[in-house]
Motif scaffolding. Sequence first.
Motif, PDB file in Angstrom:
ATOM      1  N   ARG A   1       6.029  -3.317  -8.993  1.00  0.00           N
ATOM      2  CA  ARG A   1       5.593  -2.335  -9.981  1.00  0.00           C
ATOM      3  C   ARG A   1       5.202  -1.022  -9.284  1.00  0.00           C
ATOM      4  N   PRO A   2       6.184  -0.288  -8.772  1.00  0.00           N
ATOM      5  CA  PRO A   2       5.868   0.922  -8.012  1.00  0.00           C
ATOM      6  C   PRO A   2       5.310   2.064  -8.865  1.00  0.00           C
ATOM      7  N   TYR A   3       5.317   1.881 -10.169  1.00  0.00           N
ATOM      8  CA  TYR A   3       4.835   2.902 -11.098  1.00  0.00           C
ATOM      9  C   TYR A   3       3.401   2.644 -11.552  1.00  0.00           C
ATOM     10  N   ALA A   4       2.797   1.539 -11.119  1.00  0.00           N
ATOM     11  CA  ALA A   4       1.526   1.099 -11.693  1.00  0.00           C
ATOM     12  C   ALA A   4       0.387   1.176 -10.683  1.00  0.00           C
ATOM     13  N   LYS A   5      -0.830   1.101 -11.190  1.00  0.00           N
ATOM     14  CA  LYS A   5      -2.001   1.206 -10.324  1.00  0.00           C
ATOM     15  C   LYS A   5      -2.371  -0.134  -9.708  1.00  0.00           C
ATOM     16  N   ASN A   6      -3.063  -0.055  -8.596  1.00  0.00           N
ATOM     17  CA  ASN A   6      -3.612  -1.239  -7.941  1.00  0.00           C
ATOM     18  C   ASN A   6      -4.969  -1.584  -8.554  1.00  0.00           C
ATOM     19  N   GLU A   7      -5.526  -2.712  -8.117  1.00  0.00           N
ATOM     20  CA  GLU A   7      -6.812  -3.141  -8.647  1.00  0.00           C
ATOM     21  C   GLU A   7      -7.926  -2.151  -8.334  1.00  0.00           C
ATOM     22  N   ASP A   8      -7.759  -1.370  -7.266  1.00  0.00           N
ATOM     23  CA  ASP A   8      -8.790  -0.388  -6.890  1.00  0.00           C
ATOM     24  C   ASP A   8      -8.510   0.999  -7.485  1.00  0.00           C
ATOM     25  N   ASP A   9      -7.646   1.046  -8.503  1.00  0.00           N
ATOM     26  CA  ASP A   9      -7.313   2.285  -9.215  1.00  0.00           C
ATOM     27  C   ASP A   9      -6.549   3.294  -8.360  1.00  0.00           C
ATOM     28  N   THR A  10      -5.906   2.865  -7.284  1.00  0.00           N
ATOM     29  CA  THR A  10      -5.044   3.738  -6.502  1.00  0.00           C
ATOM     30  C   THR A  10      -3.588   3.536  -6.945  1.00  0.00           C
ATOM     31  N   TYR A  11      -2.757   4.494  -6.578  1.00  0.00           N
ATOM     32  CA  TYR A  11      -1.348   4.454  -6.976  1.00  0.00           C
ATOM     33  C   TYR A  11      -0.462   4.622  -5.750  1.00  0.00           C
ATOM     34  N   ALA A  12       0.809   4.321  -5.923  1.00  0.00           N
ATOM     35  CA  ALA A  12       1.762   4.404  -4.830  1.00  0.00           C
ATOM     36  C   ALA A  12       1.867   5.827  -4.298  1.00  0.00           C
ATOM     37  N   THR A  13       2.091   5.922  -2.999  1.00  0.00           N
ATOM     38  CA  THR A  13       2.391   7.201  -2.353  1.00  0.00           C
ATOM     39  C   THR A  13       3.786   7.104  -1.753  1.00  0.00           C
TER      40      THR A  13
END
Length: 455
Positions: free
Chosen positions: A346-358
């Motif tokens: 899911r490269p478009y979605a956030k992680n559990e810590d509210d960060t996103y892909a770079t």
Amino acid sequence: MEVLSRKTTKLATIVAVTFALGACSGNSEEKKSTGHFEQSSGKVVGAYFPDWRVYDDVPYLPSQIPAGDLTHVIYAFLTMCGTHPSDTGEALLKQIEETCKDKPEFTAIVADQKAAYGLTLADGTEYEGHFEQFKTLKIANPHLTVLPSFGGWTMSQPFHEMIKTDAGRKQFVESAIKLVEDSEVFDGIDLDWEYPGGGGLTTASWDPKTKLSTVVMKHETKMFTQMLKELRAGLDALGEKNGRHYELSAAAGVPPAKVANIDYPEASKYIDHWFAMTYDFFGGWSTNDIGHLSNLKGSGDLKWWSGSDGYIAGMLKAGLPAEKLVLGAAFYGRGWTGLTNYPEGRPYAKNEDDTYATAEAGIKLDLPYHEIQKMVTDEKSGWVEFYDAKHDAAFAWNEVQKGFISYDNARSVEAKGNWVLARGFAGIFAWEVTHDQNNELVEAMNKGVKNIPVK
């Protein structure tokens, strides 16, 4: 998540290229569009046509537009006499300068005279010009509405100067209506001012040097509505003269800051359709936060909860009438390579810590839908197509490159058409028709709004 089955498009690609080459013959009588759908839904099924595709290695010309399966073609872009940024392009700037030599500032003009009225193509073929081909196209498809679109990303700067004075506004309004009357092609006017209140190419809101003041923003909001009122009156007068209705439409930015700069309850009195630009939510200009380009549905999985549904809700709340709203679809993709820090699959979605892909790099060029389909159907390319059913969005993933491309495909476009019907919106449109050379997405728009297939 669903991986999509690969399918061959080689034959369709060969047909499309052959058709493109044949259309350059200059004999516009040879090619007439035949609709595969009756326009039975009463909904807008529209697409922008960029005049500059005539300069592509394999030109795409009006004769190739699937006009039978569209209600609206929006011709991009026209402009007005005035100062334009260098991004407009040296060749086009020279044409604008020559065309405006003996005309008052803010006179509405056809920017690319060569594309419109004829030129010699790269292969030496004498091309009759877009306007002649549009005349033929409309004879074959009398239901078709063709609108000239003024502005665009690179040619909206003159609006900010024109709107400052009553004289400037009057010059543009009167000359734009005269241009429509003289064209023998156009059925109204479309405005693609990016944007009233700023935030466009030359008025970036993040730059203190270019950001418009609150006073100027409010003035542009008020005068934008006044301009629409005057254009509507002028078009109605022309319509009374010719016994017909001329349409007035405008492209509309969907982020809250753009929405706030339009007085939708008042401005909508004069508008037939608002073309909501529900695309470019994310793109190659940003490598810090990654998201979908044009997904239909938003959620807490996404940055800013971004989705067409959320943006449209804000526009409706601001007073845009649902029956005048046309939803946007993207016939192209944007993407990145070298992604890190993304949830598995899911490269478009956030992680559990509210960060996103770079990403290491953004893909700067728009990728036409038909080119993306070549990539994902080529087993050696490394690109595989997926569908995010939760947000109704297609994307391609390259495991080796850690590459992610977001775009609309036939499934997501059809979902948008279904949503348009369910919500009572005016229709669906796309930027832009030449990116769909096999007409898969135009077909999906028709299916989405439940137009009846021709037997």
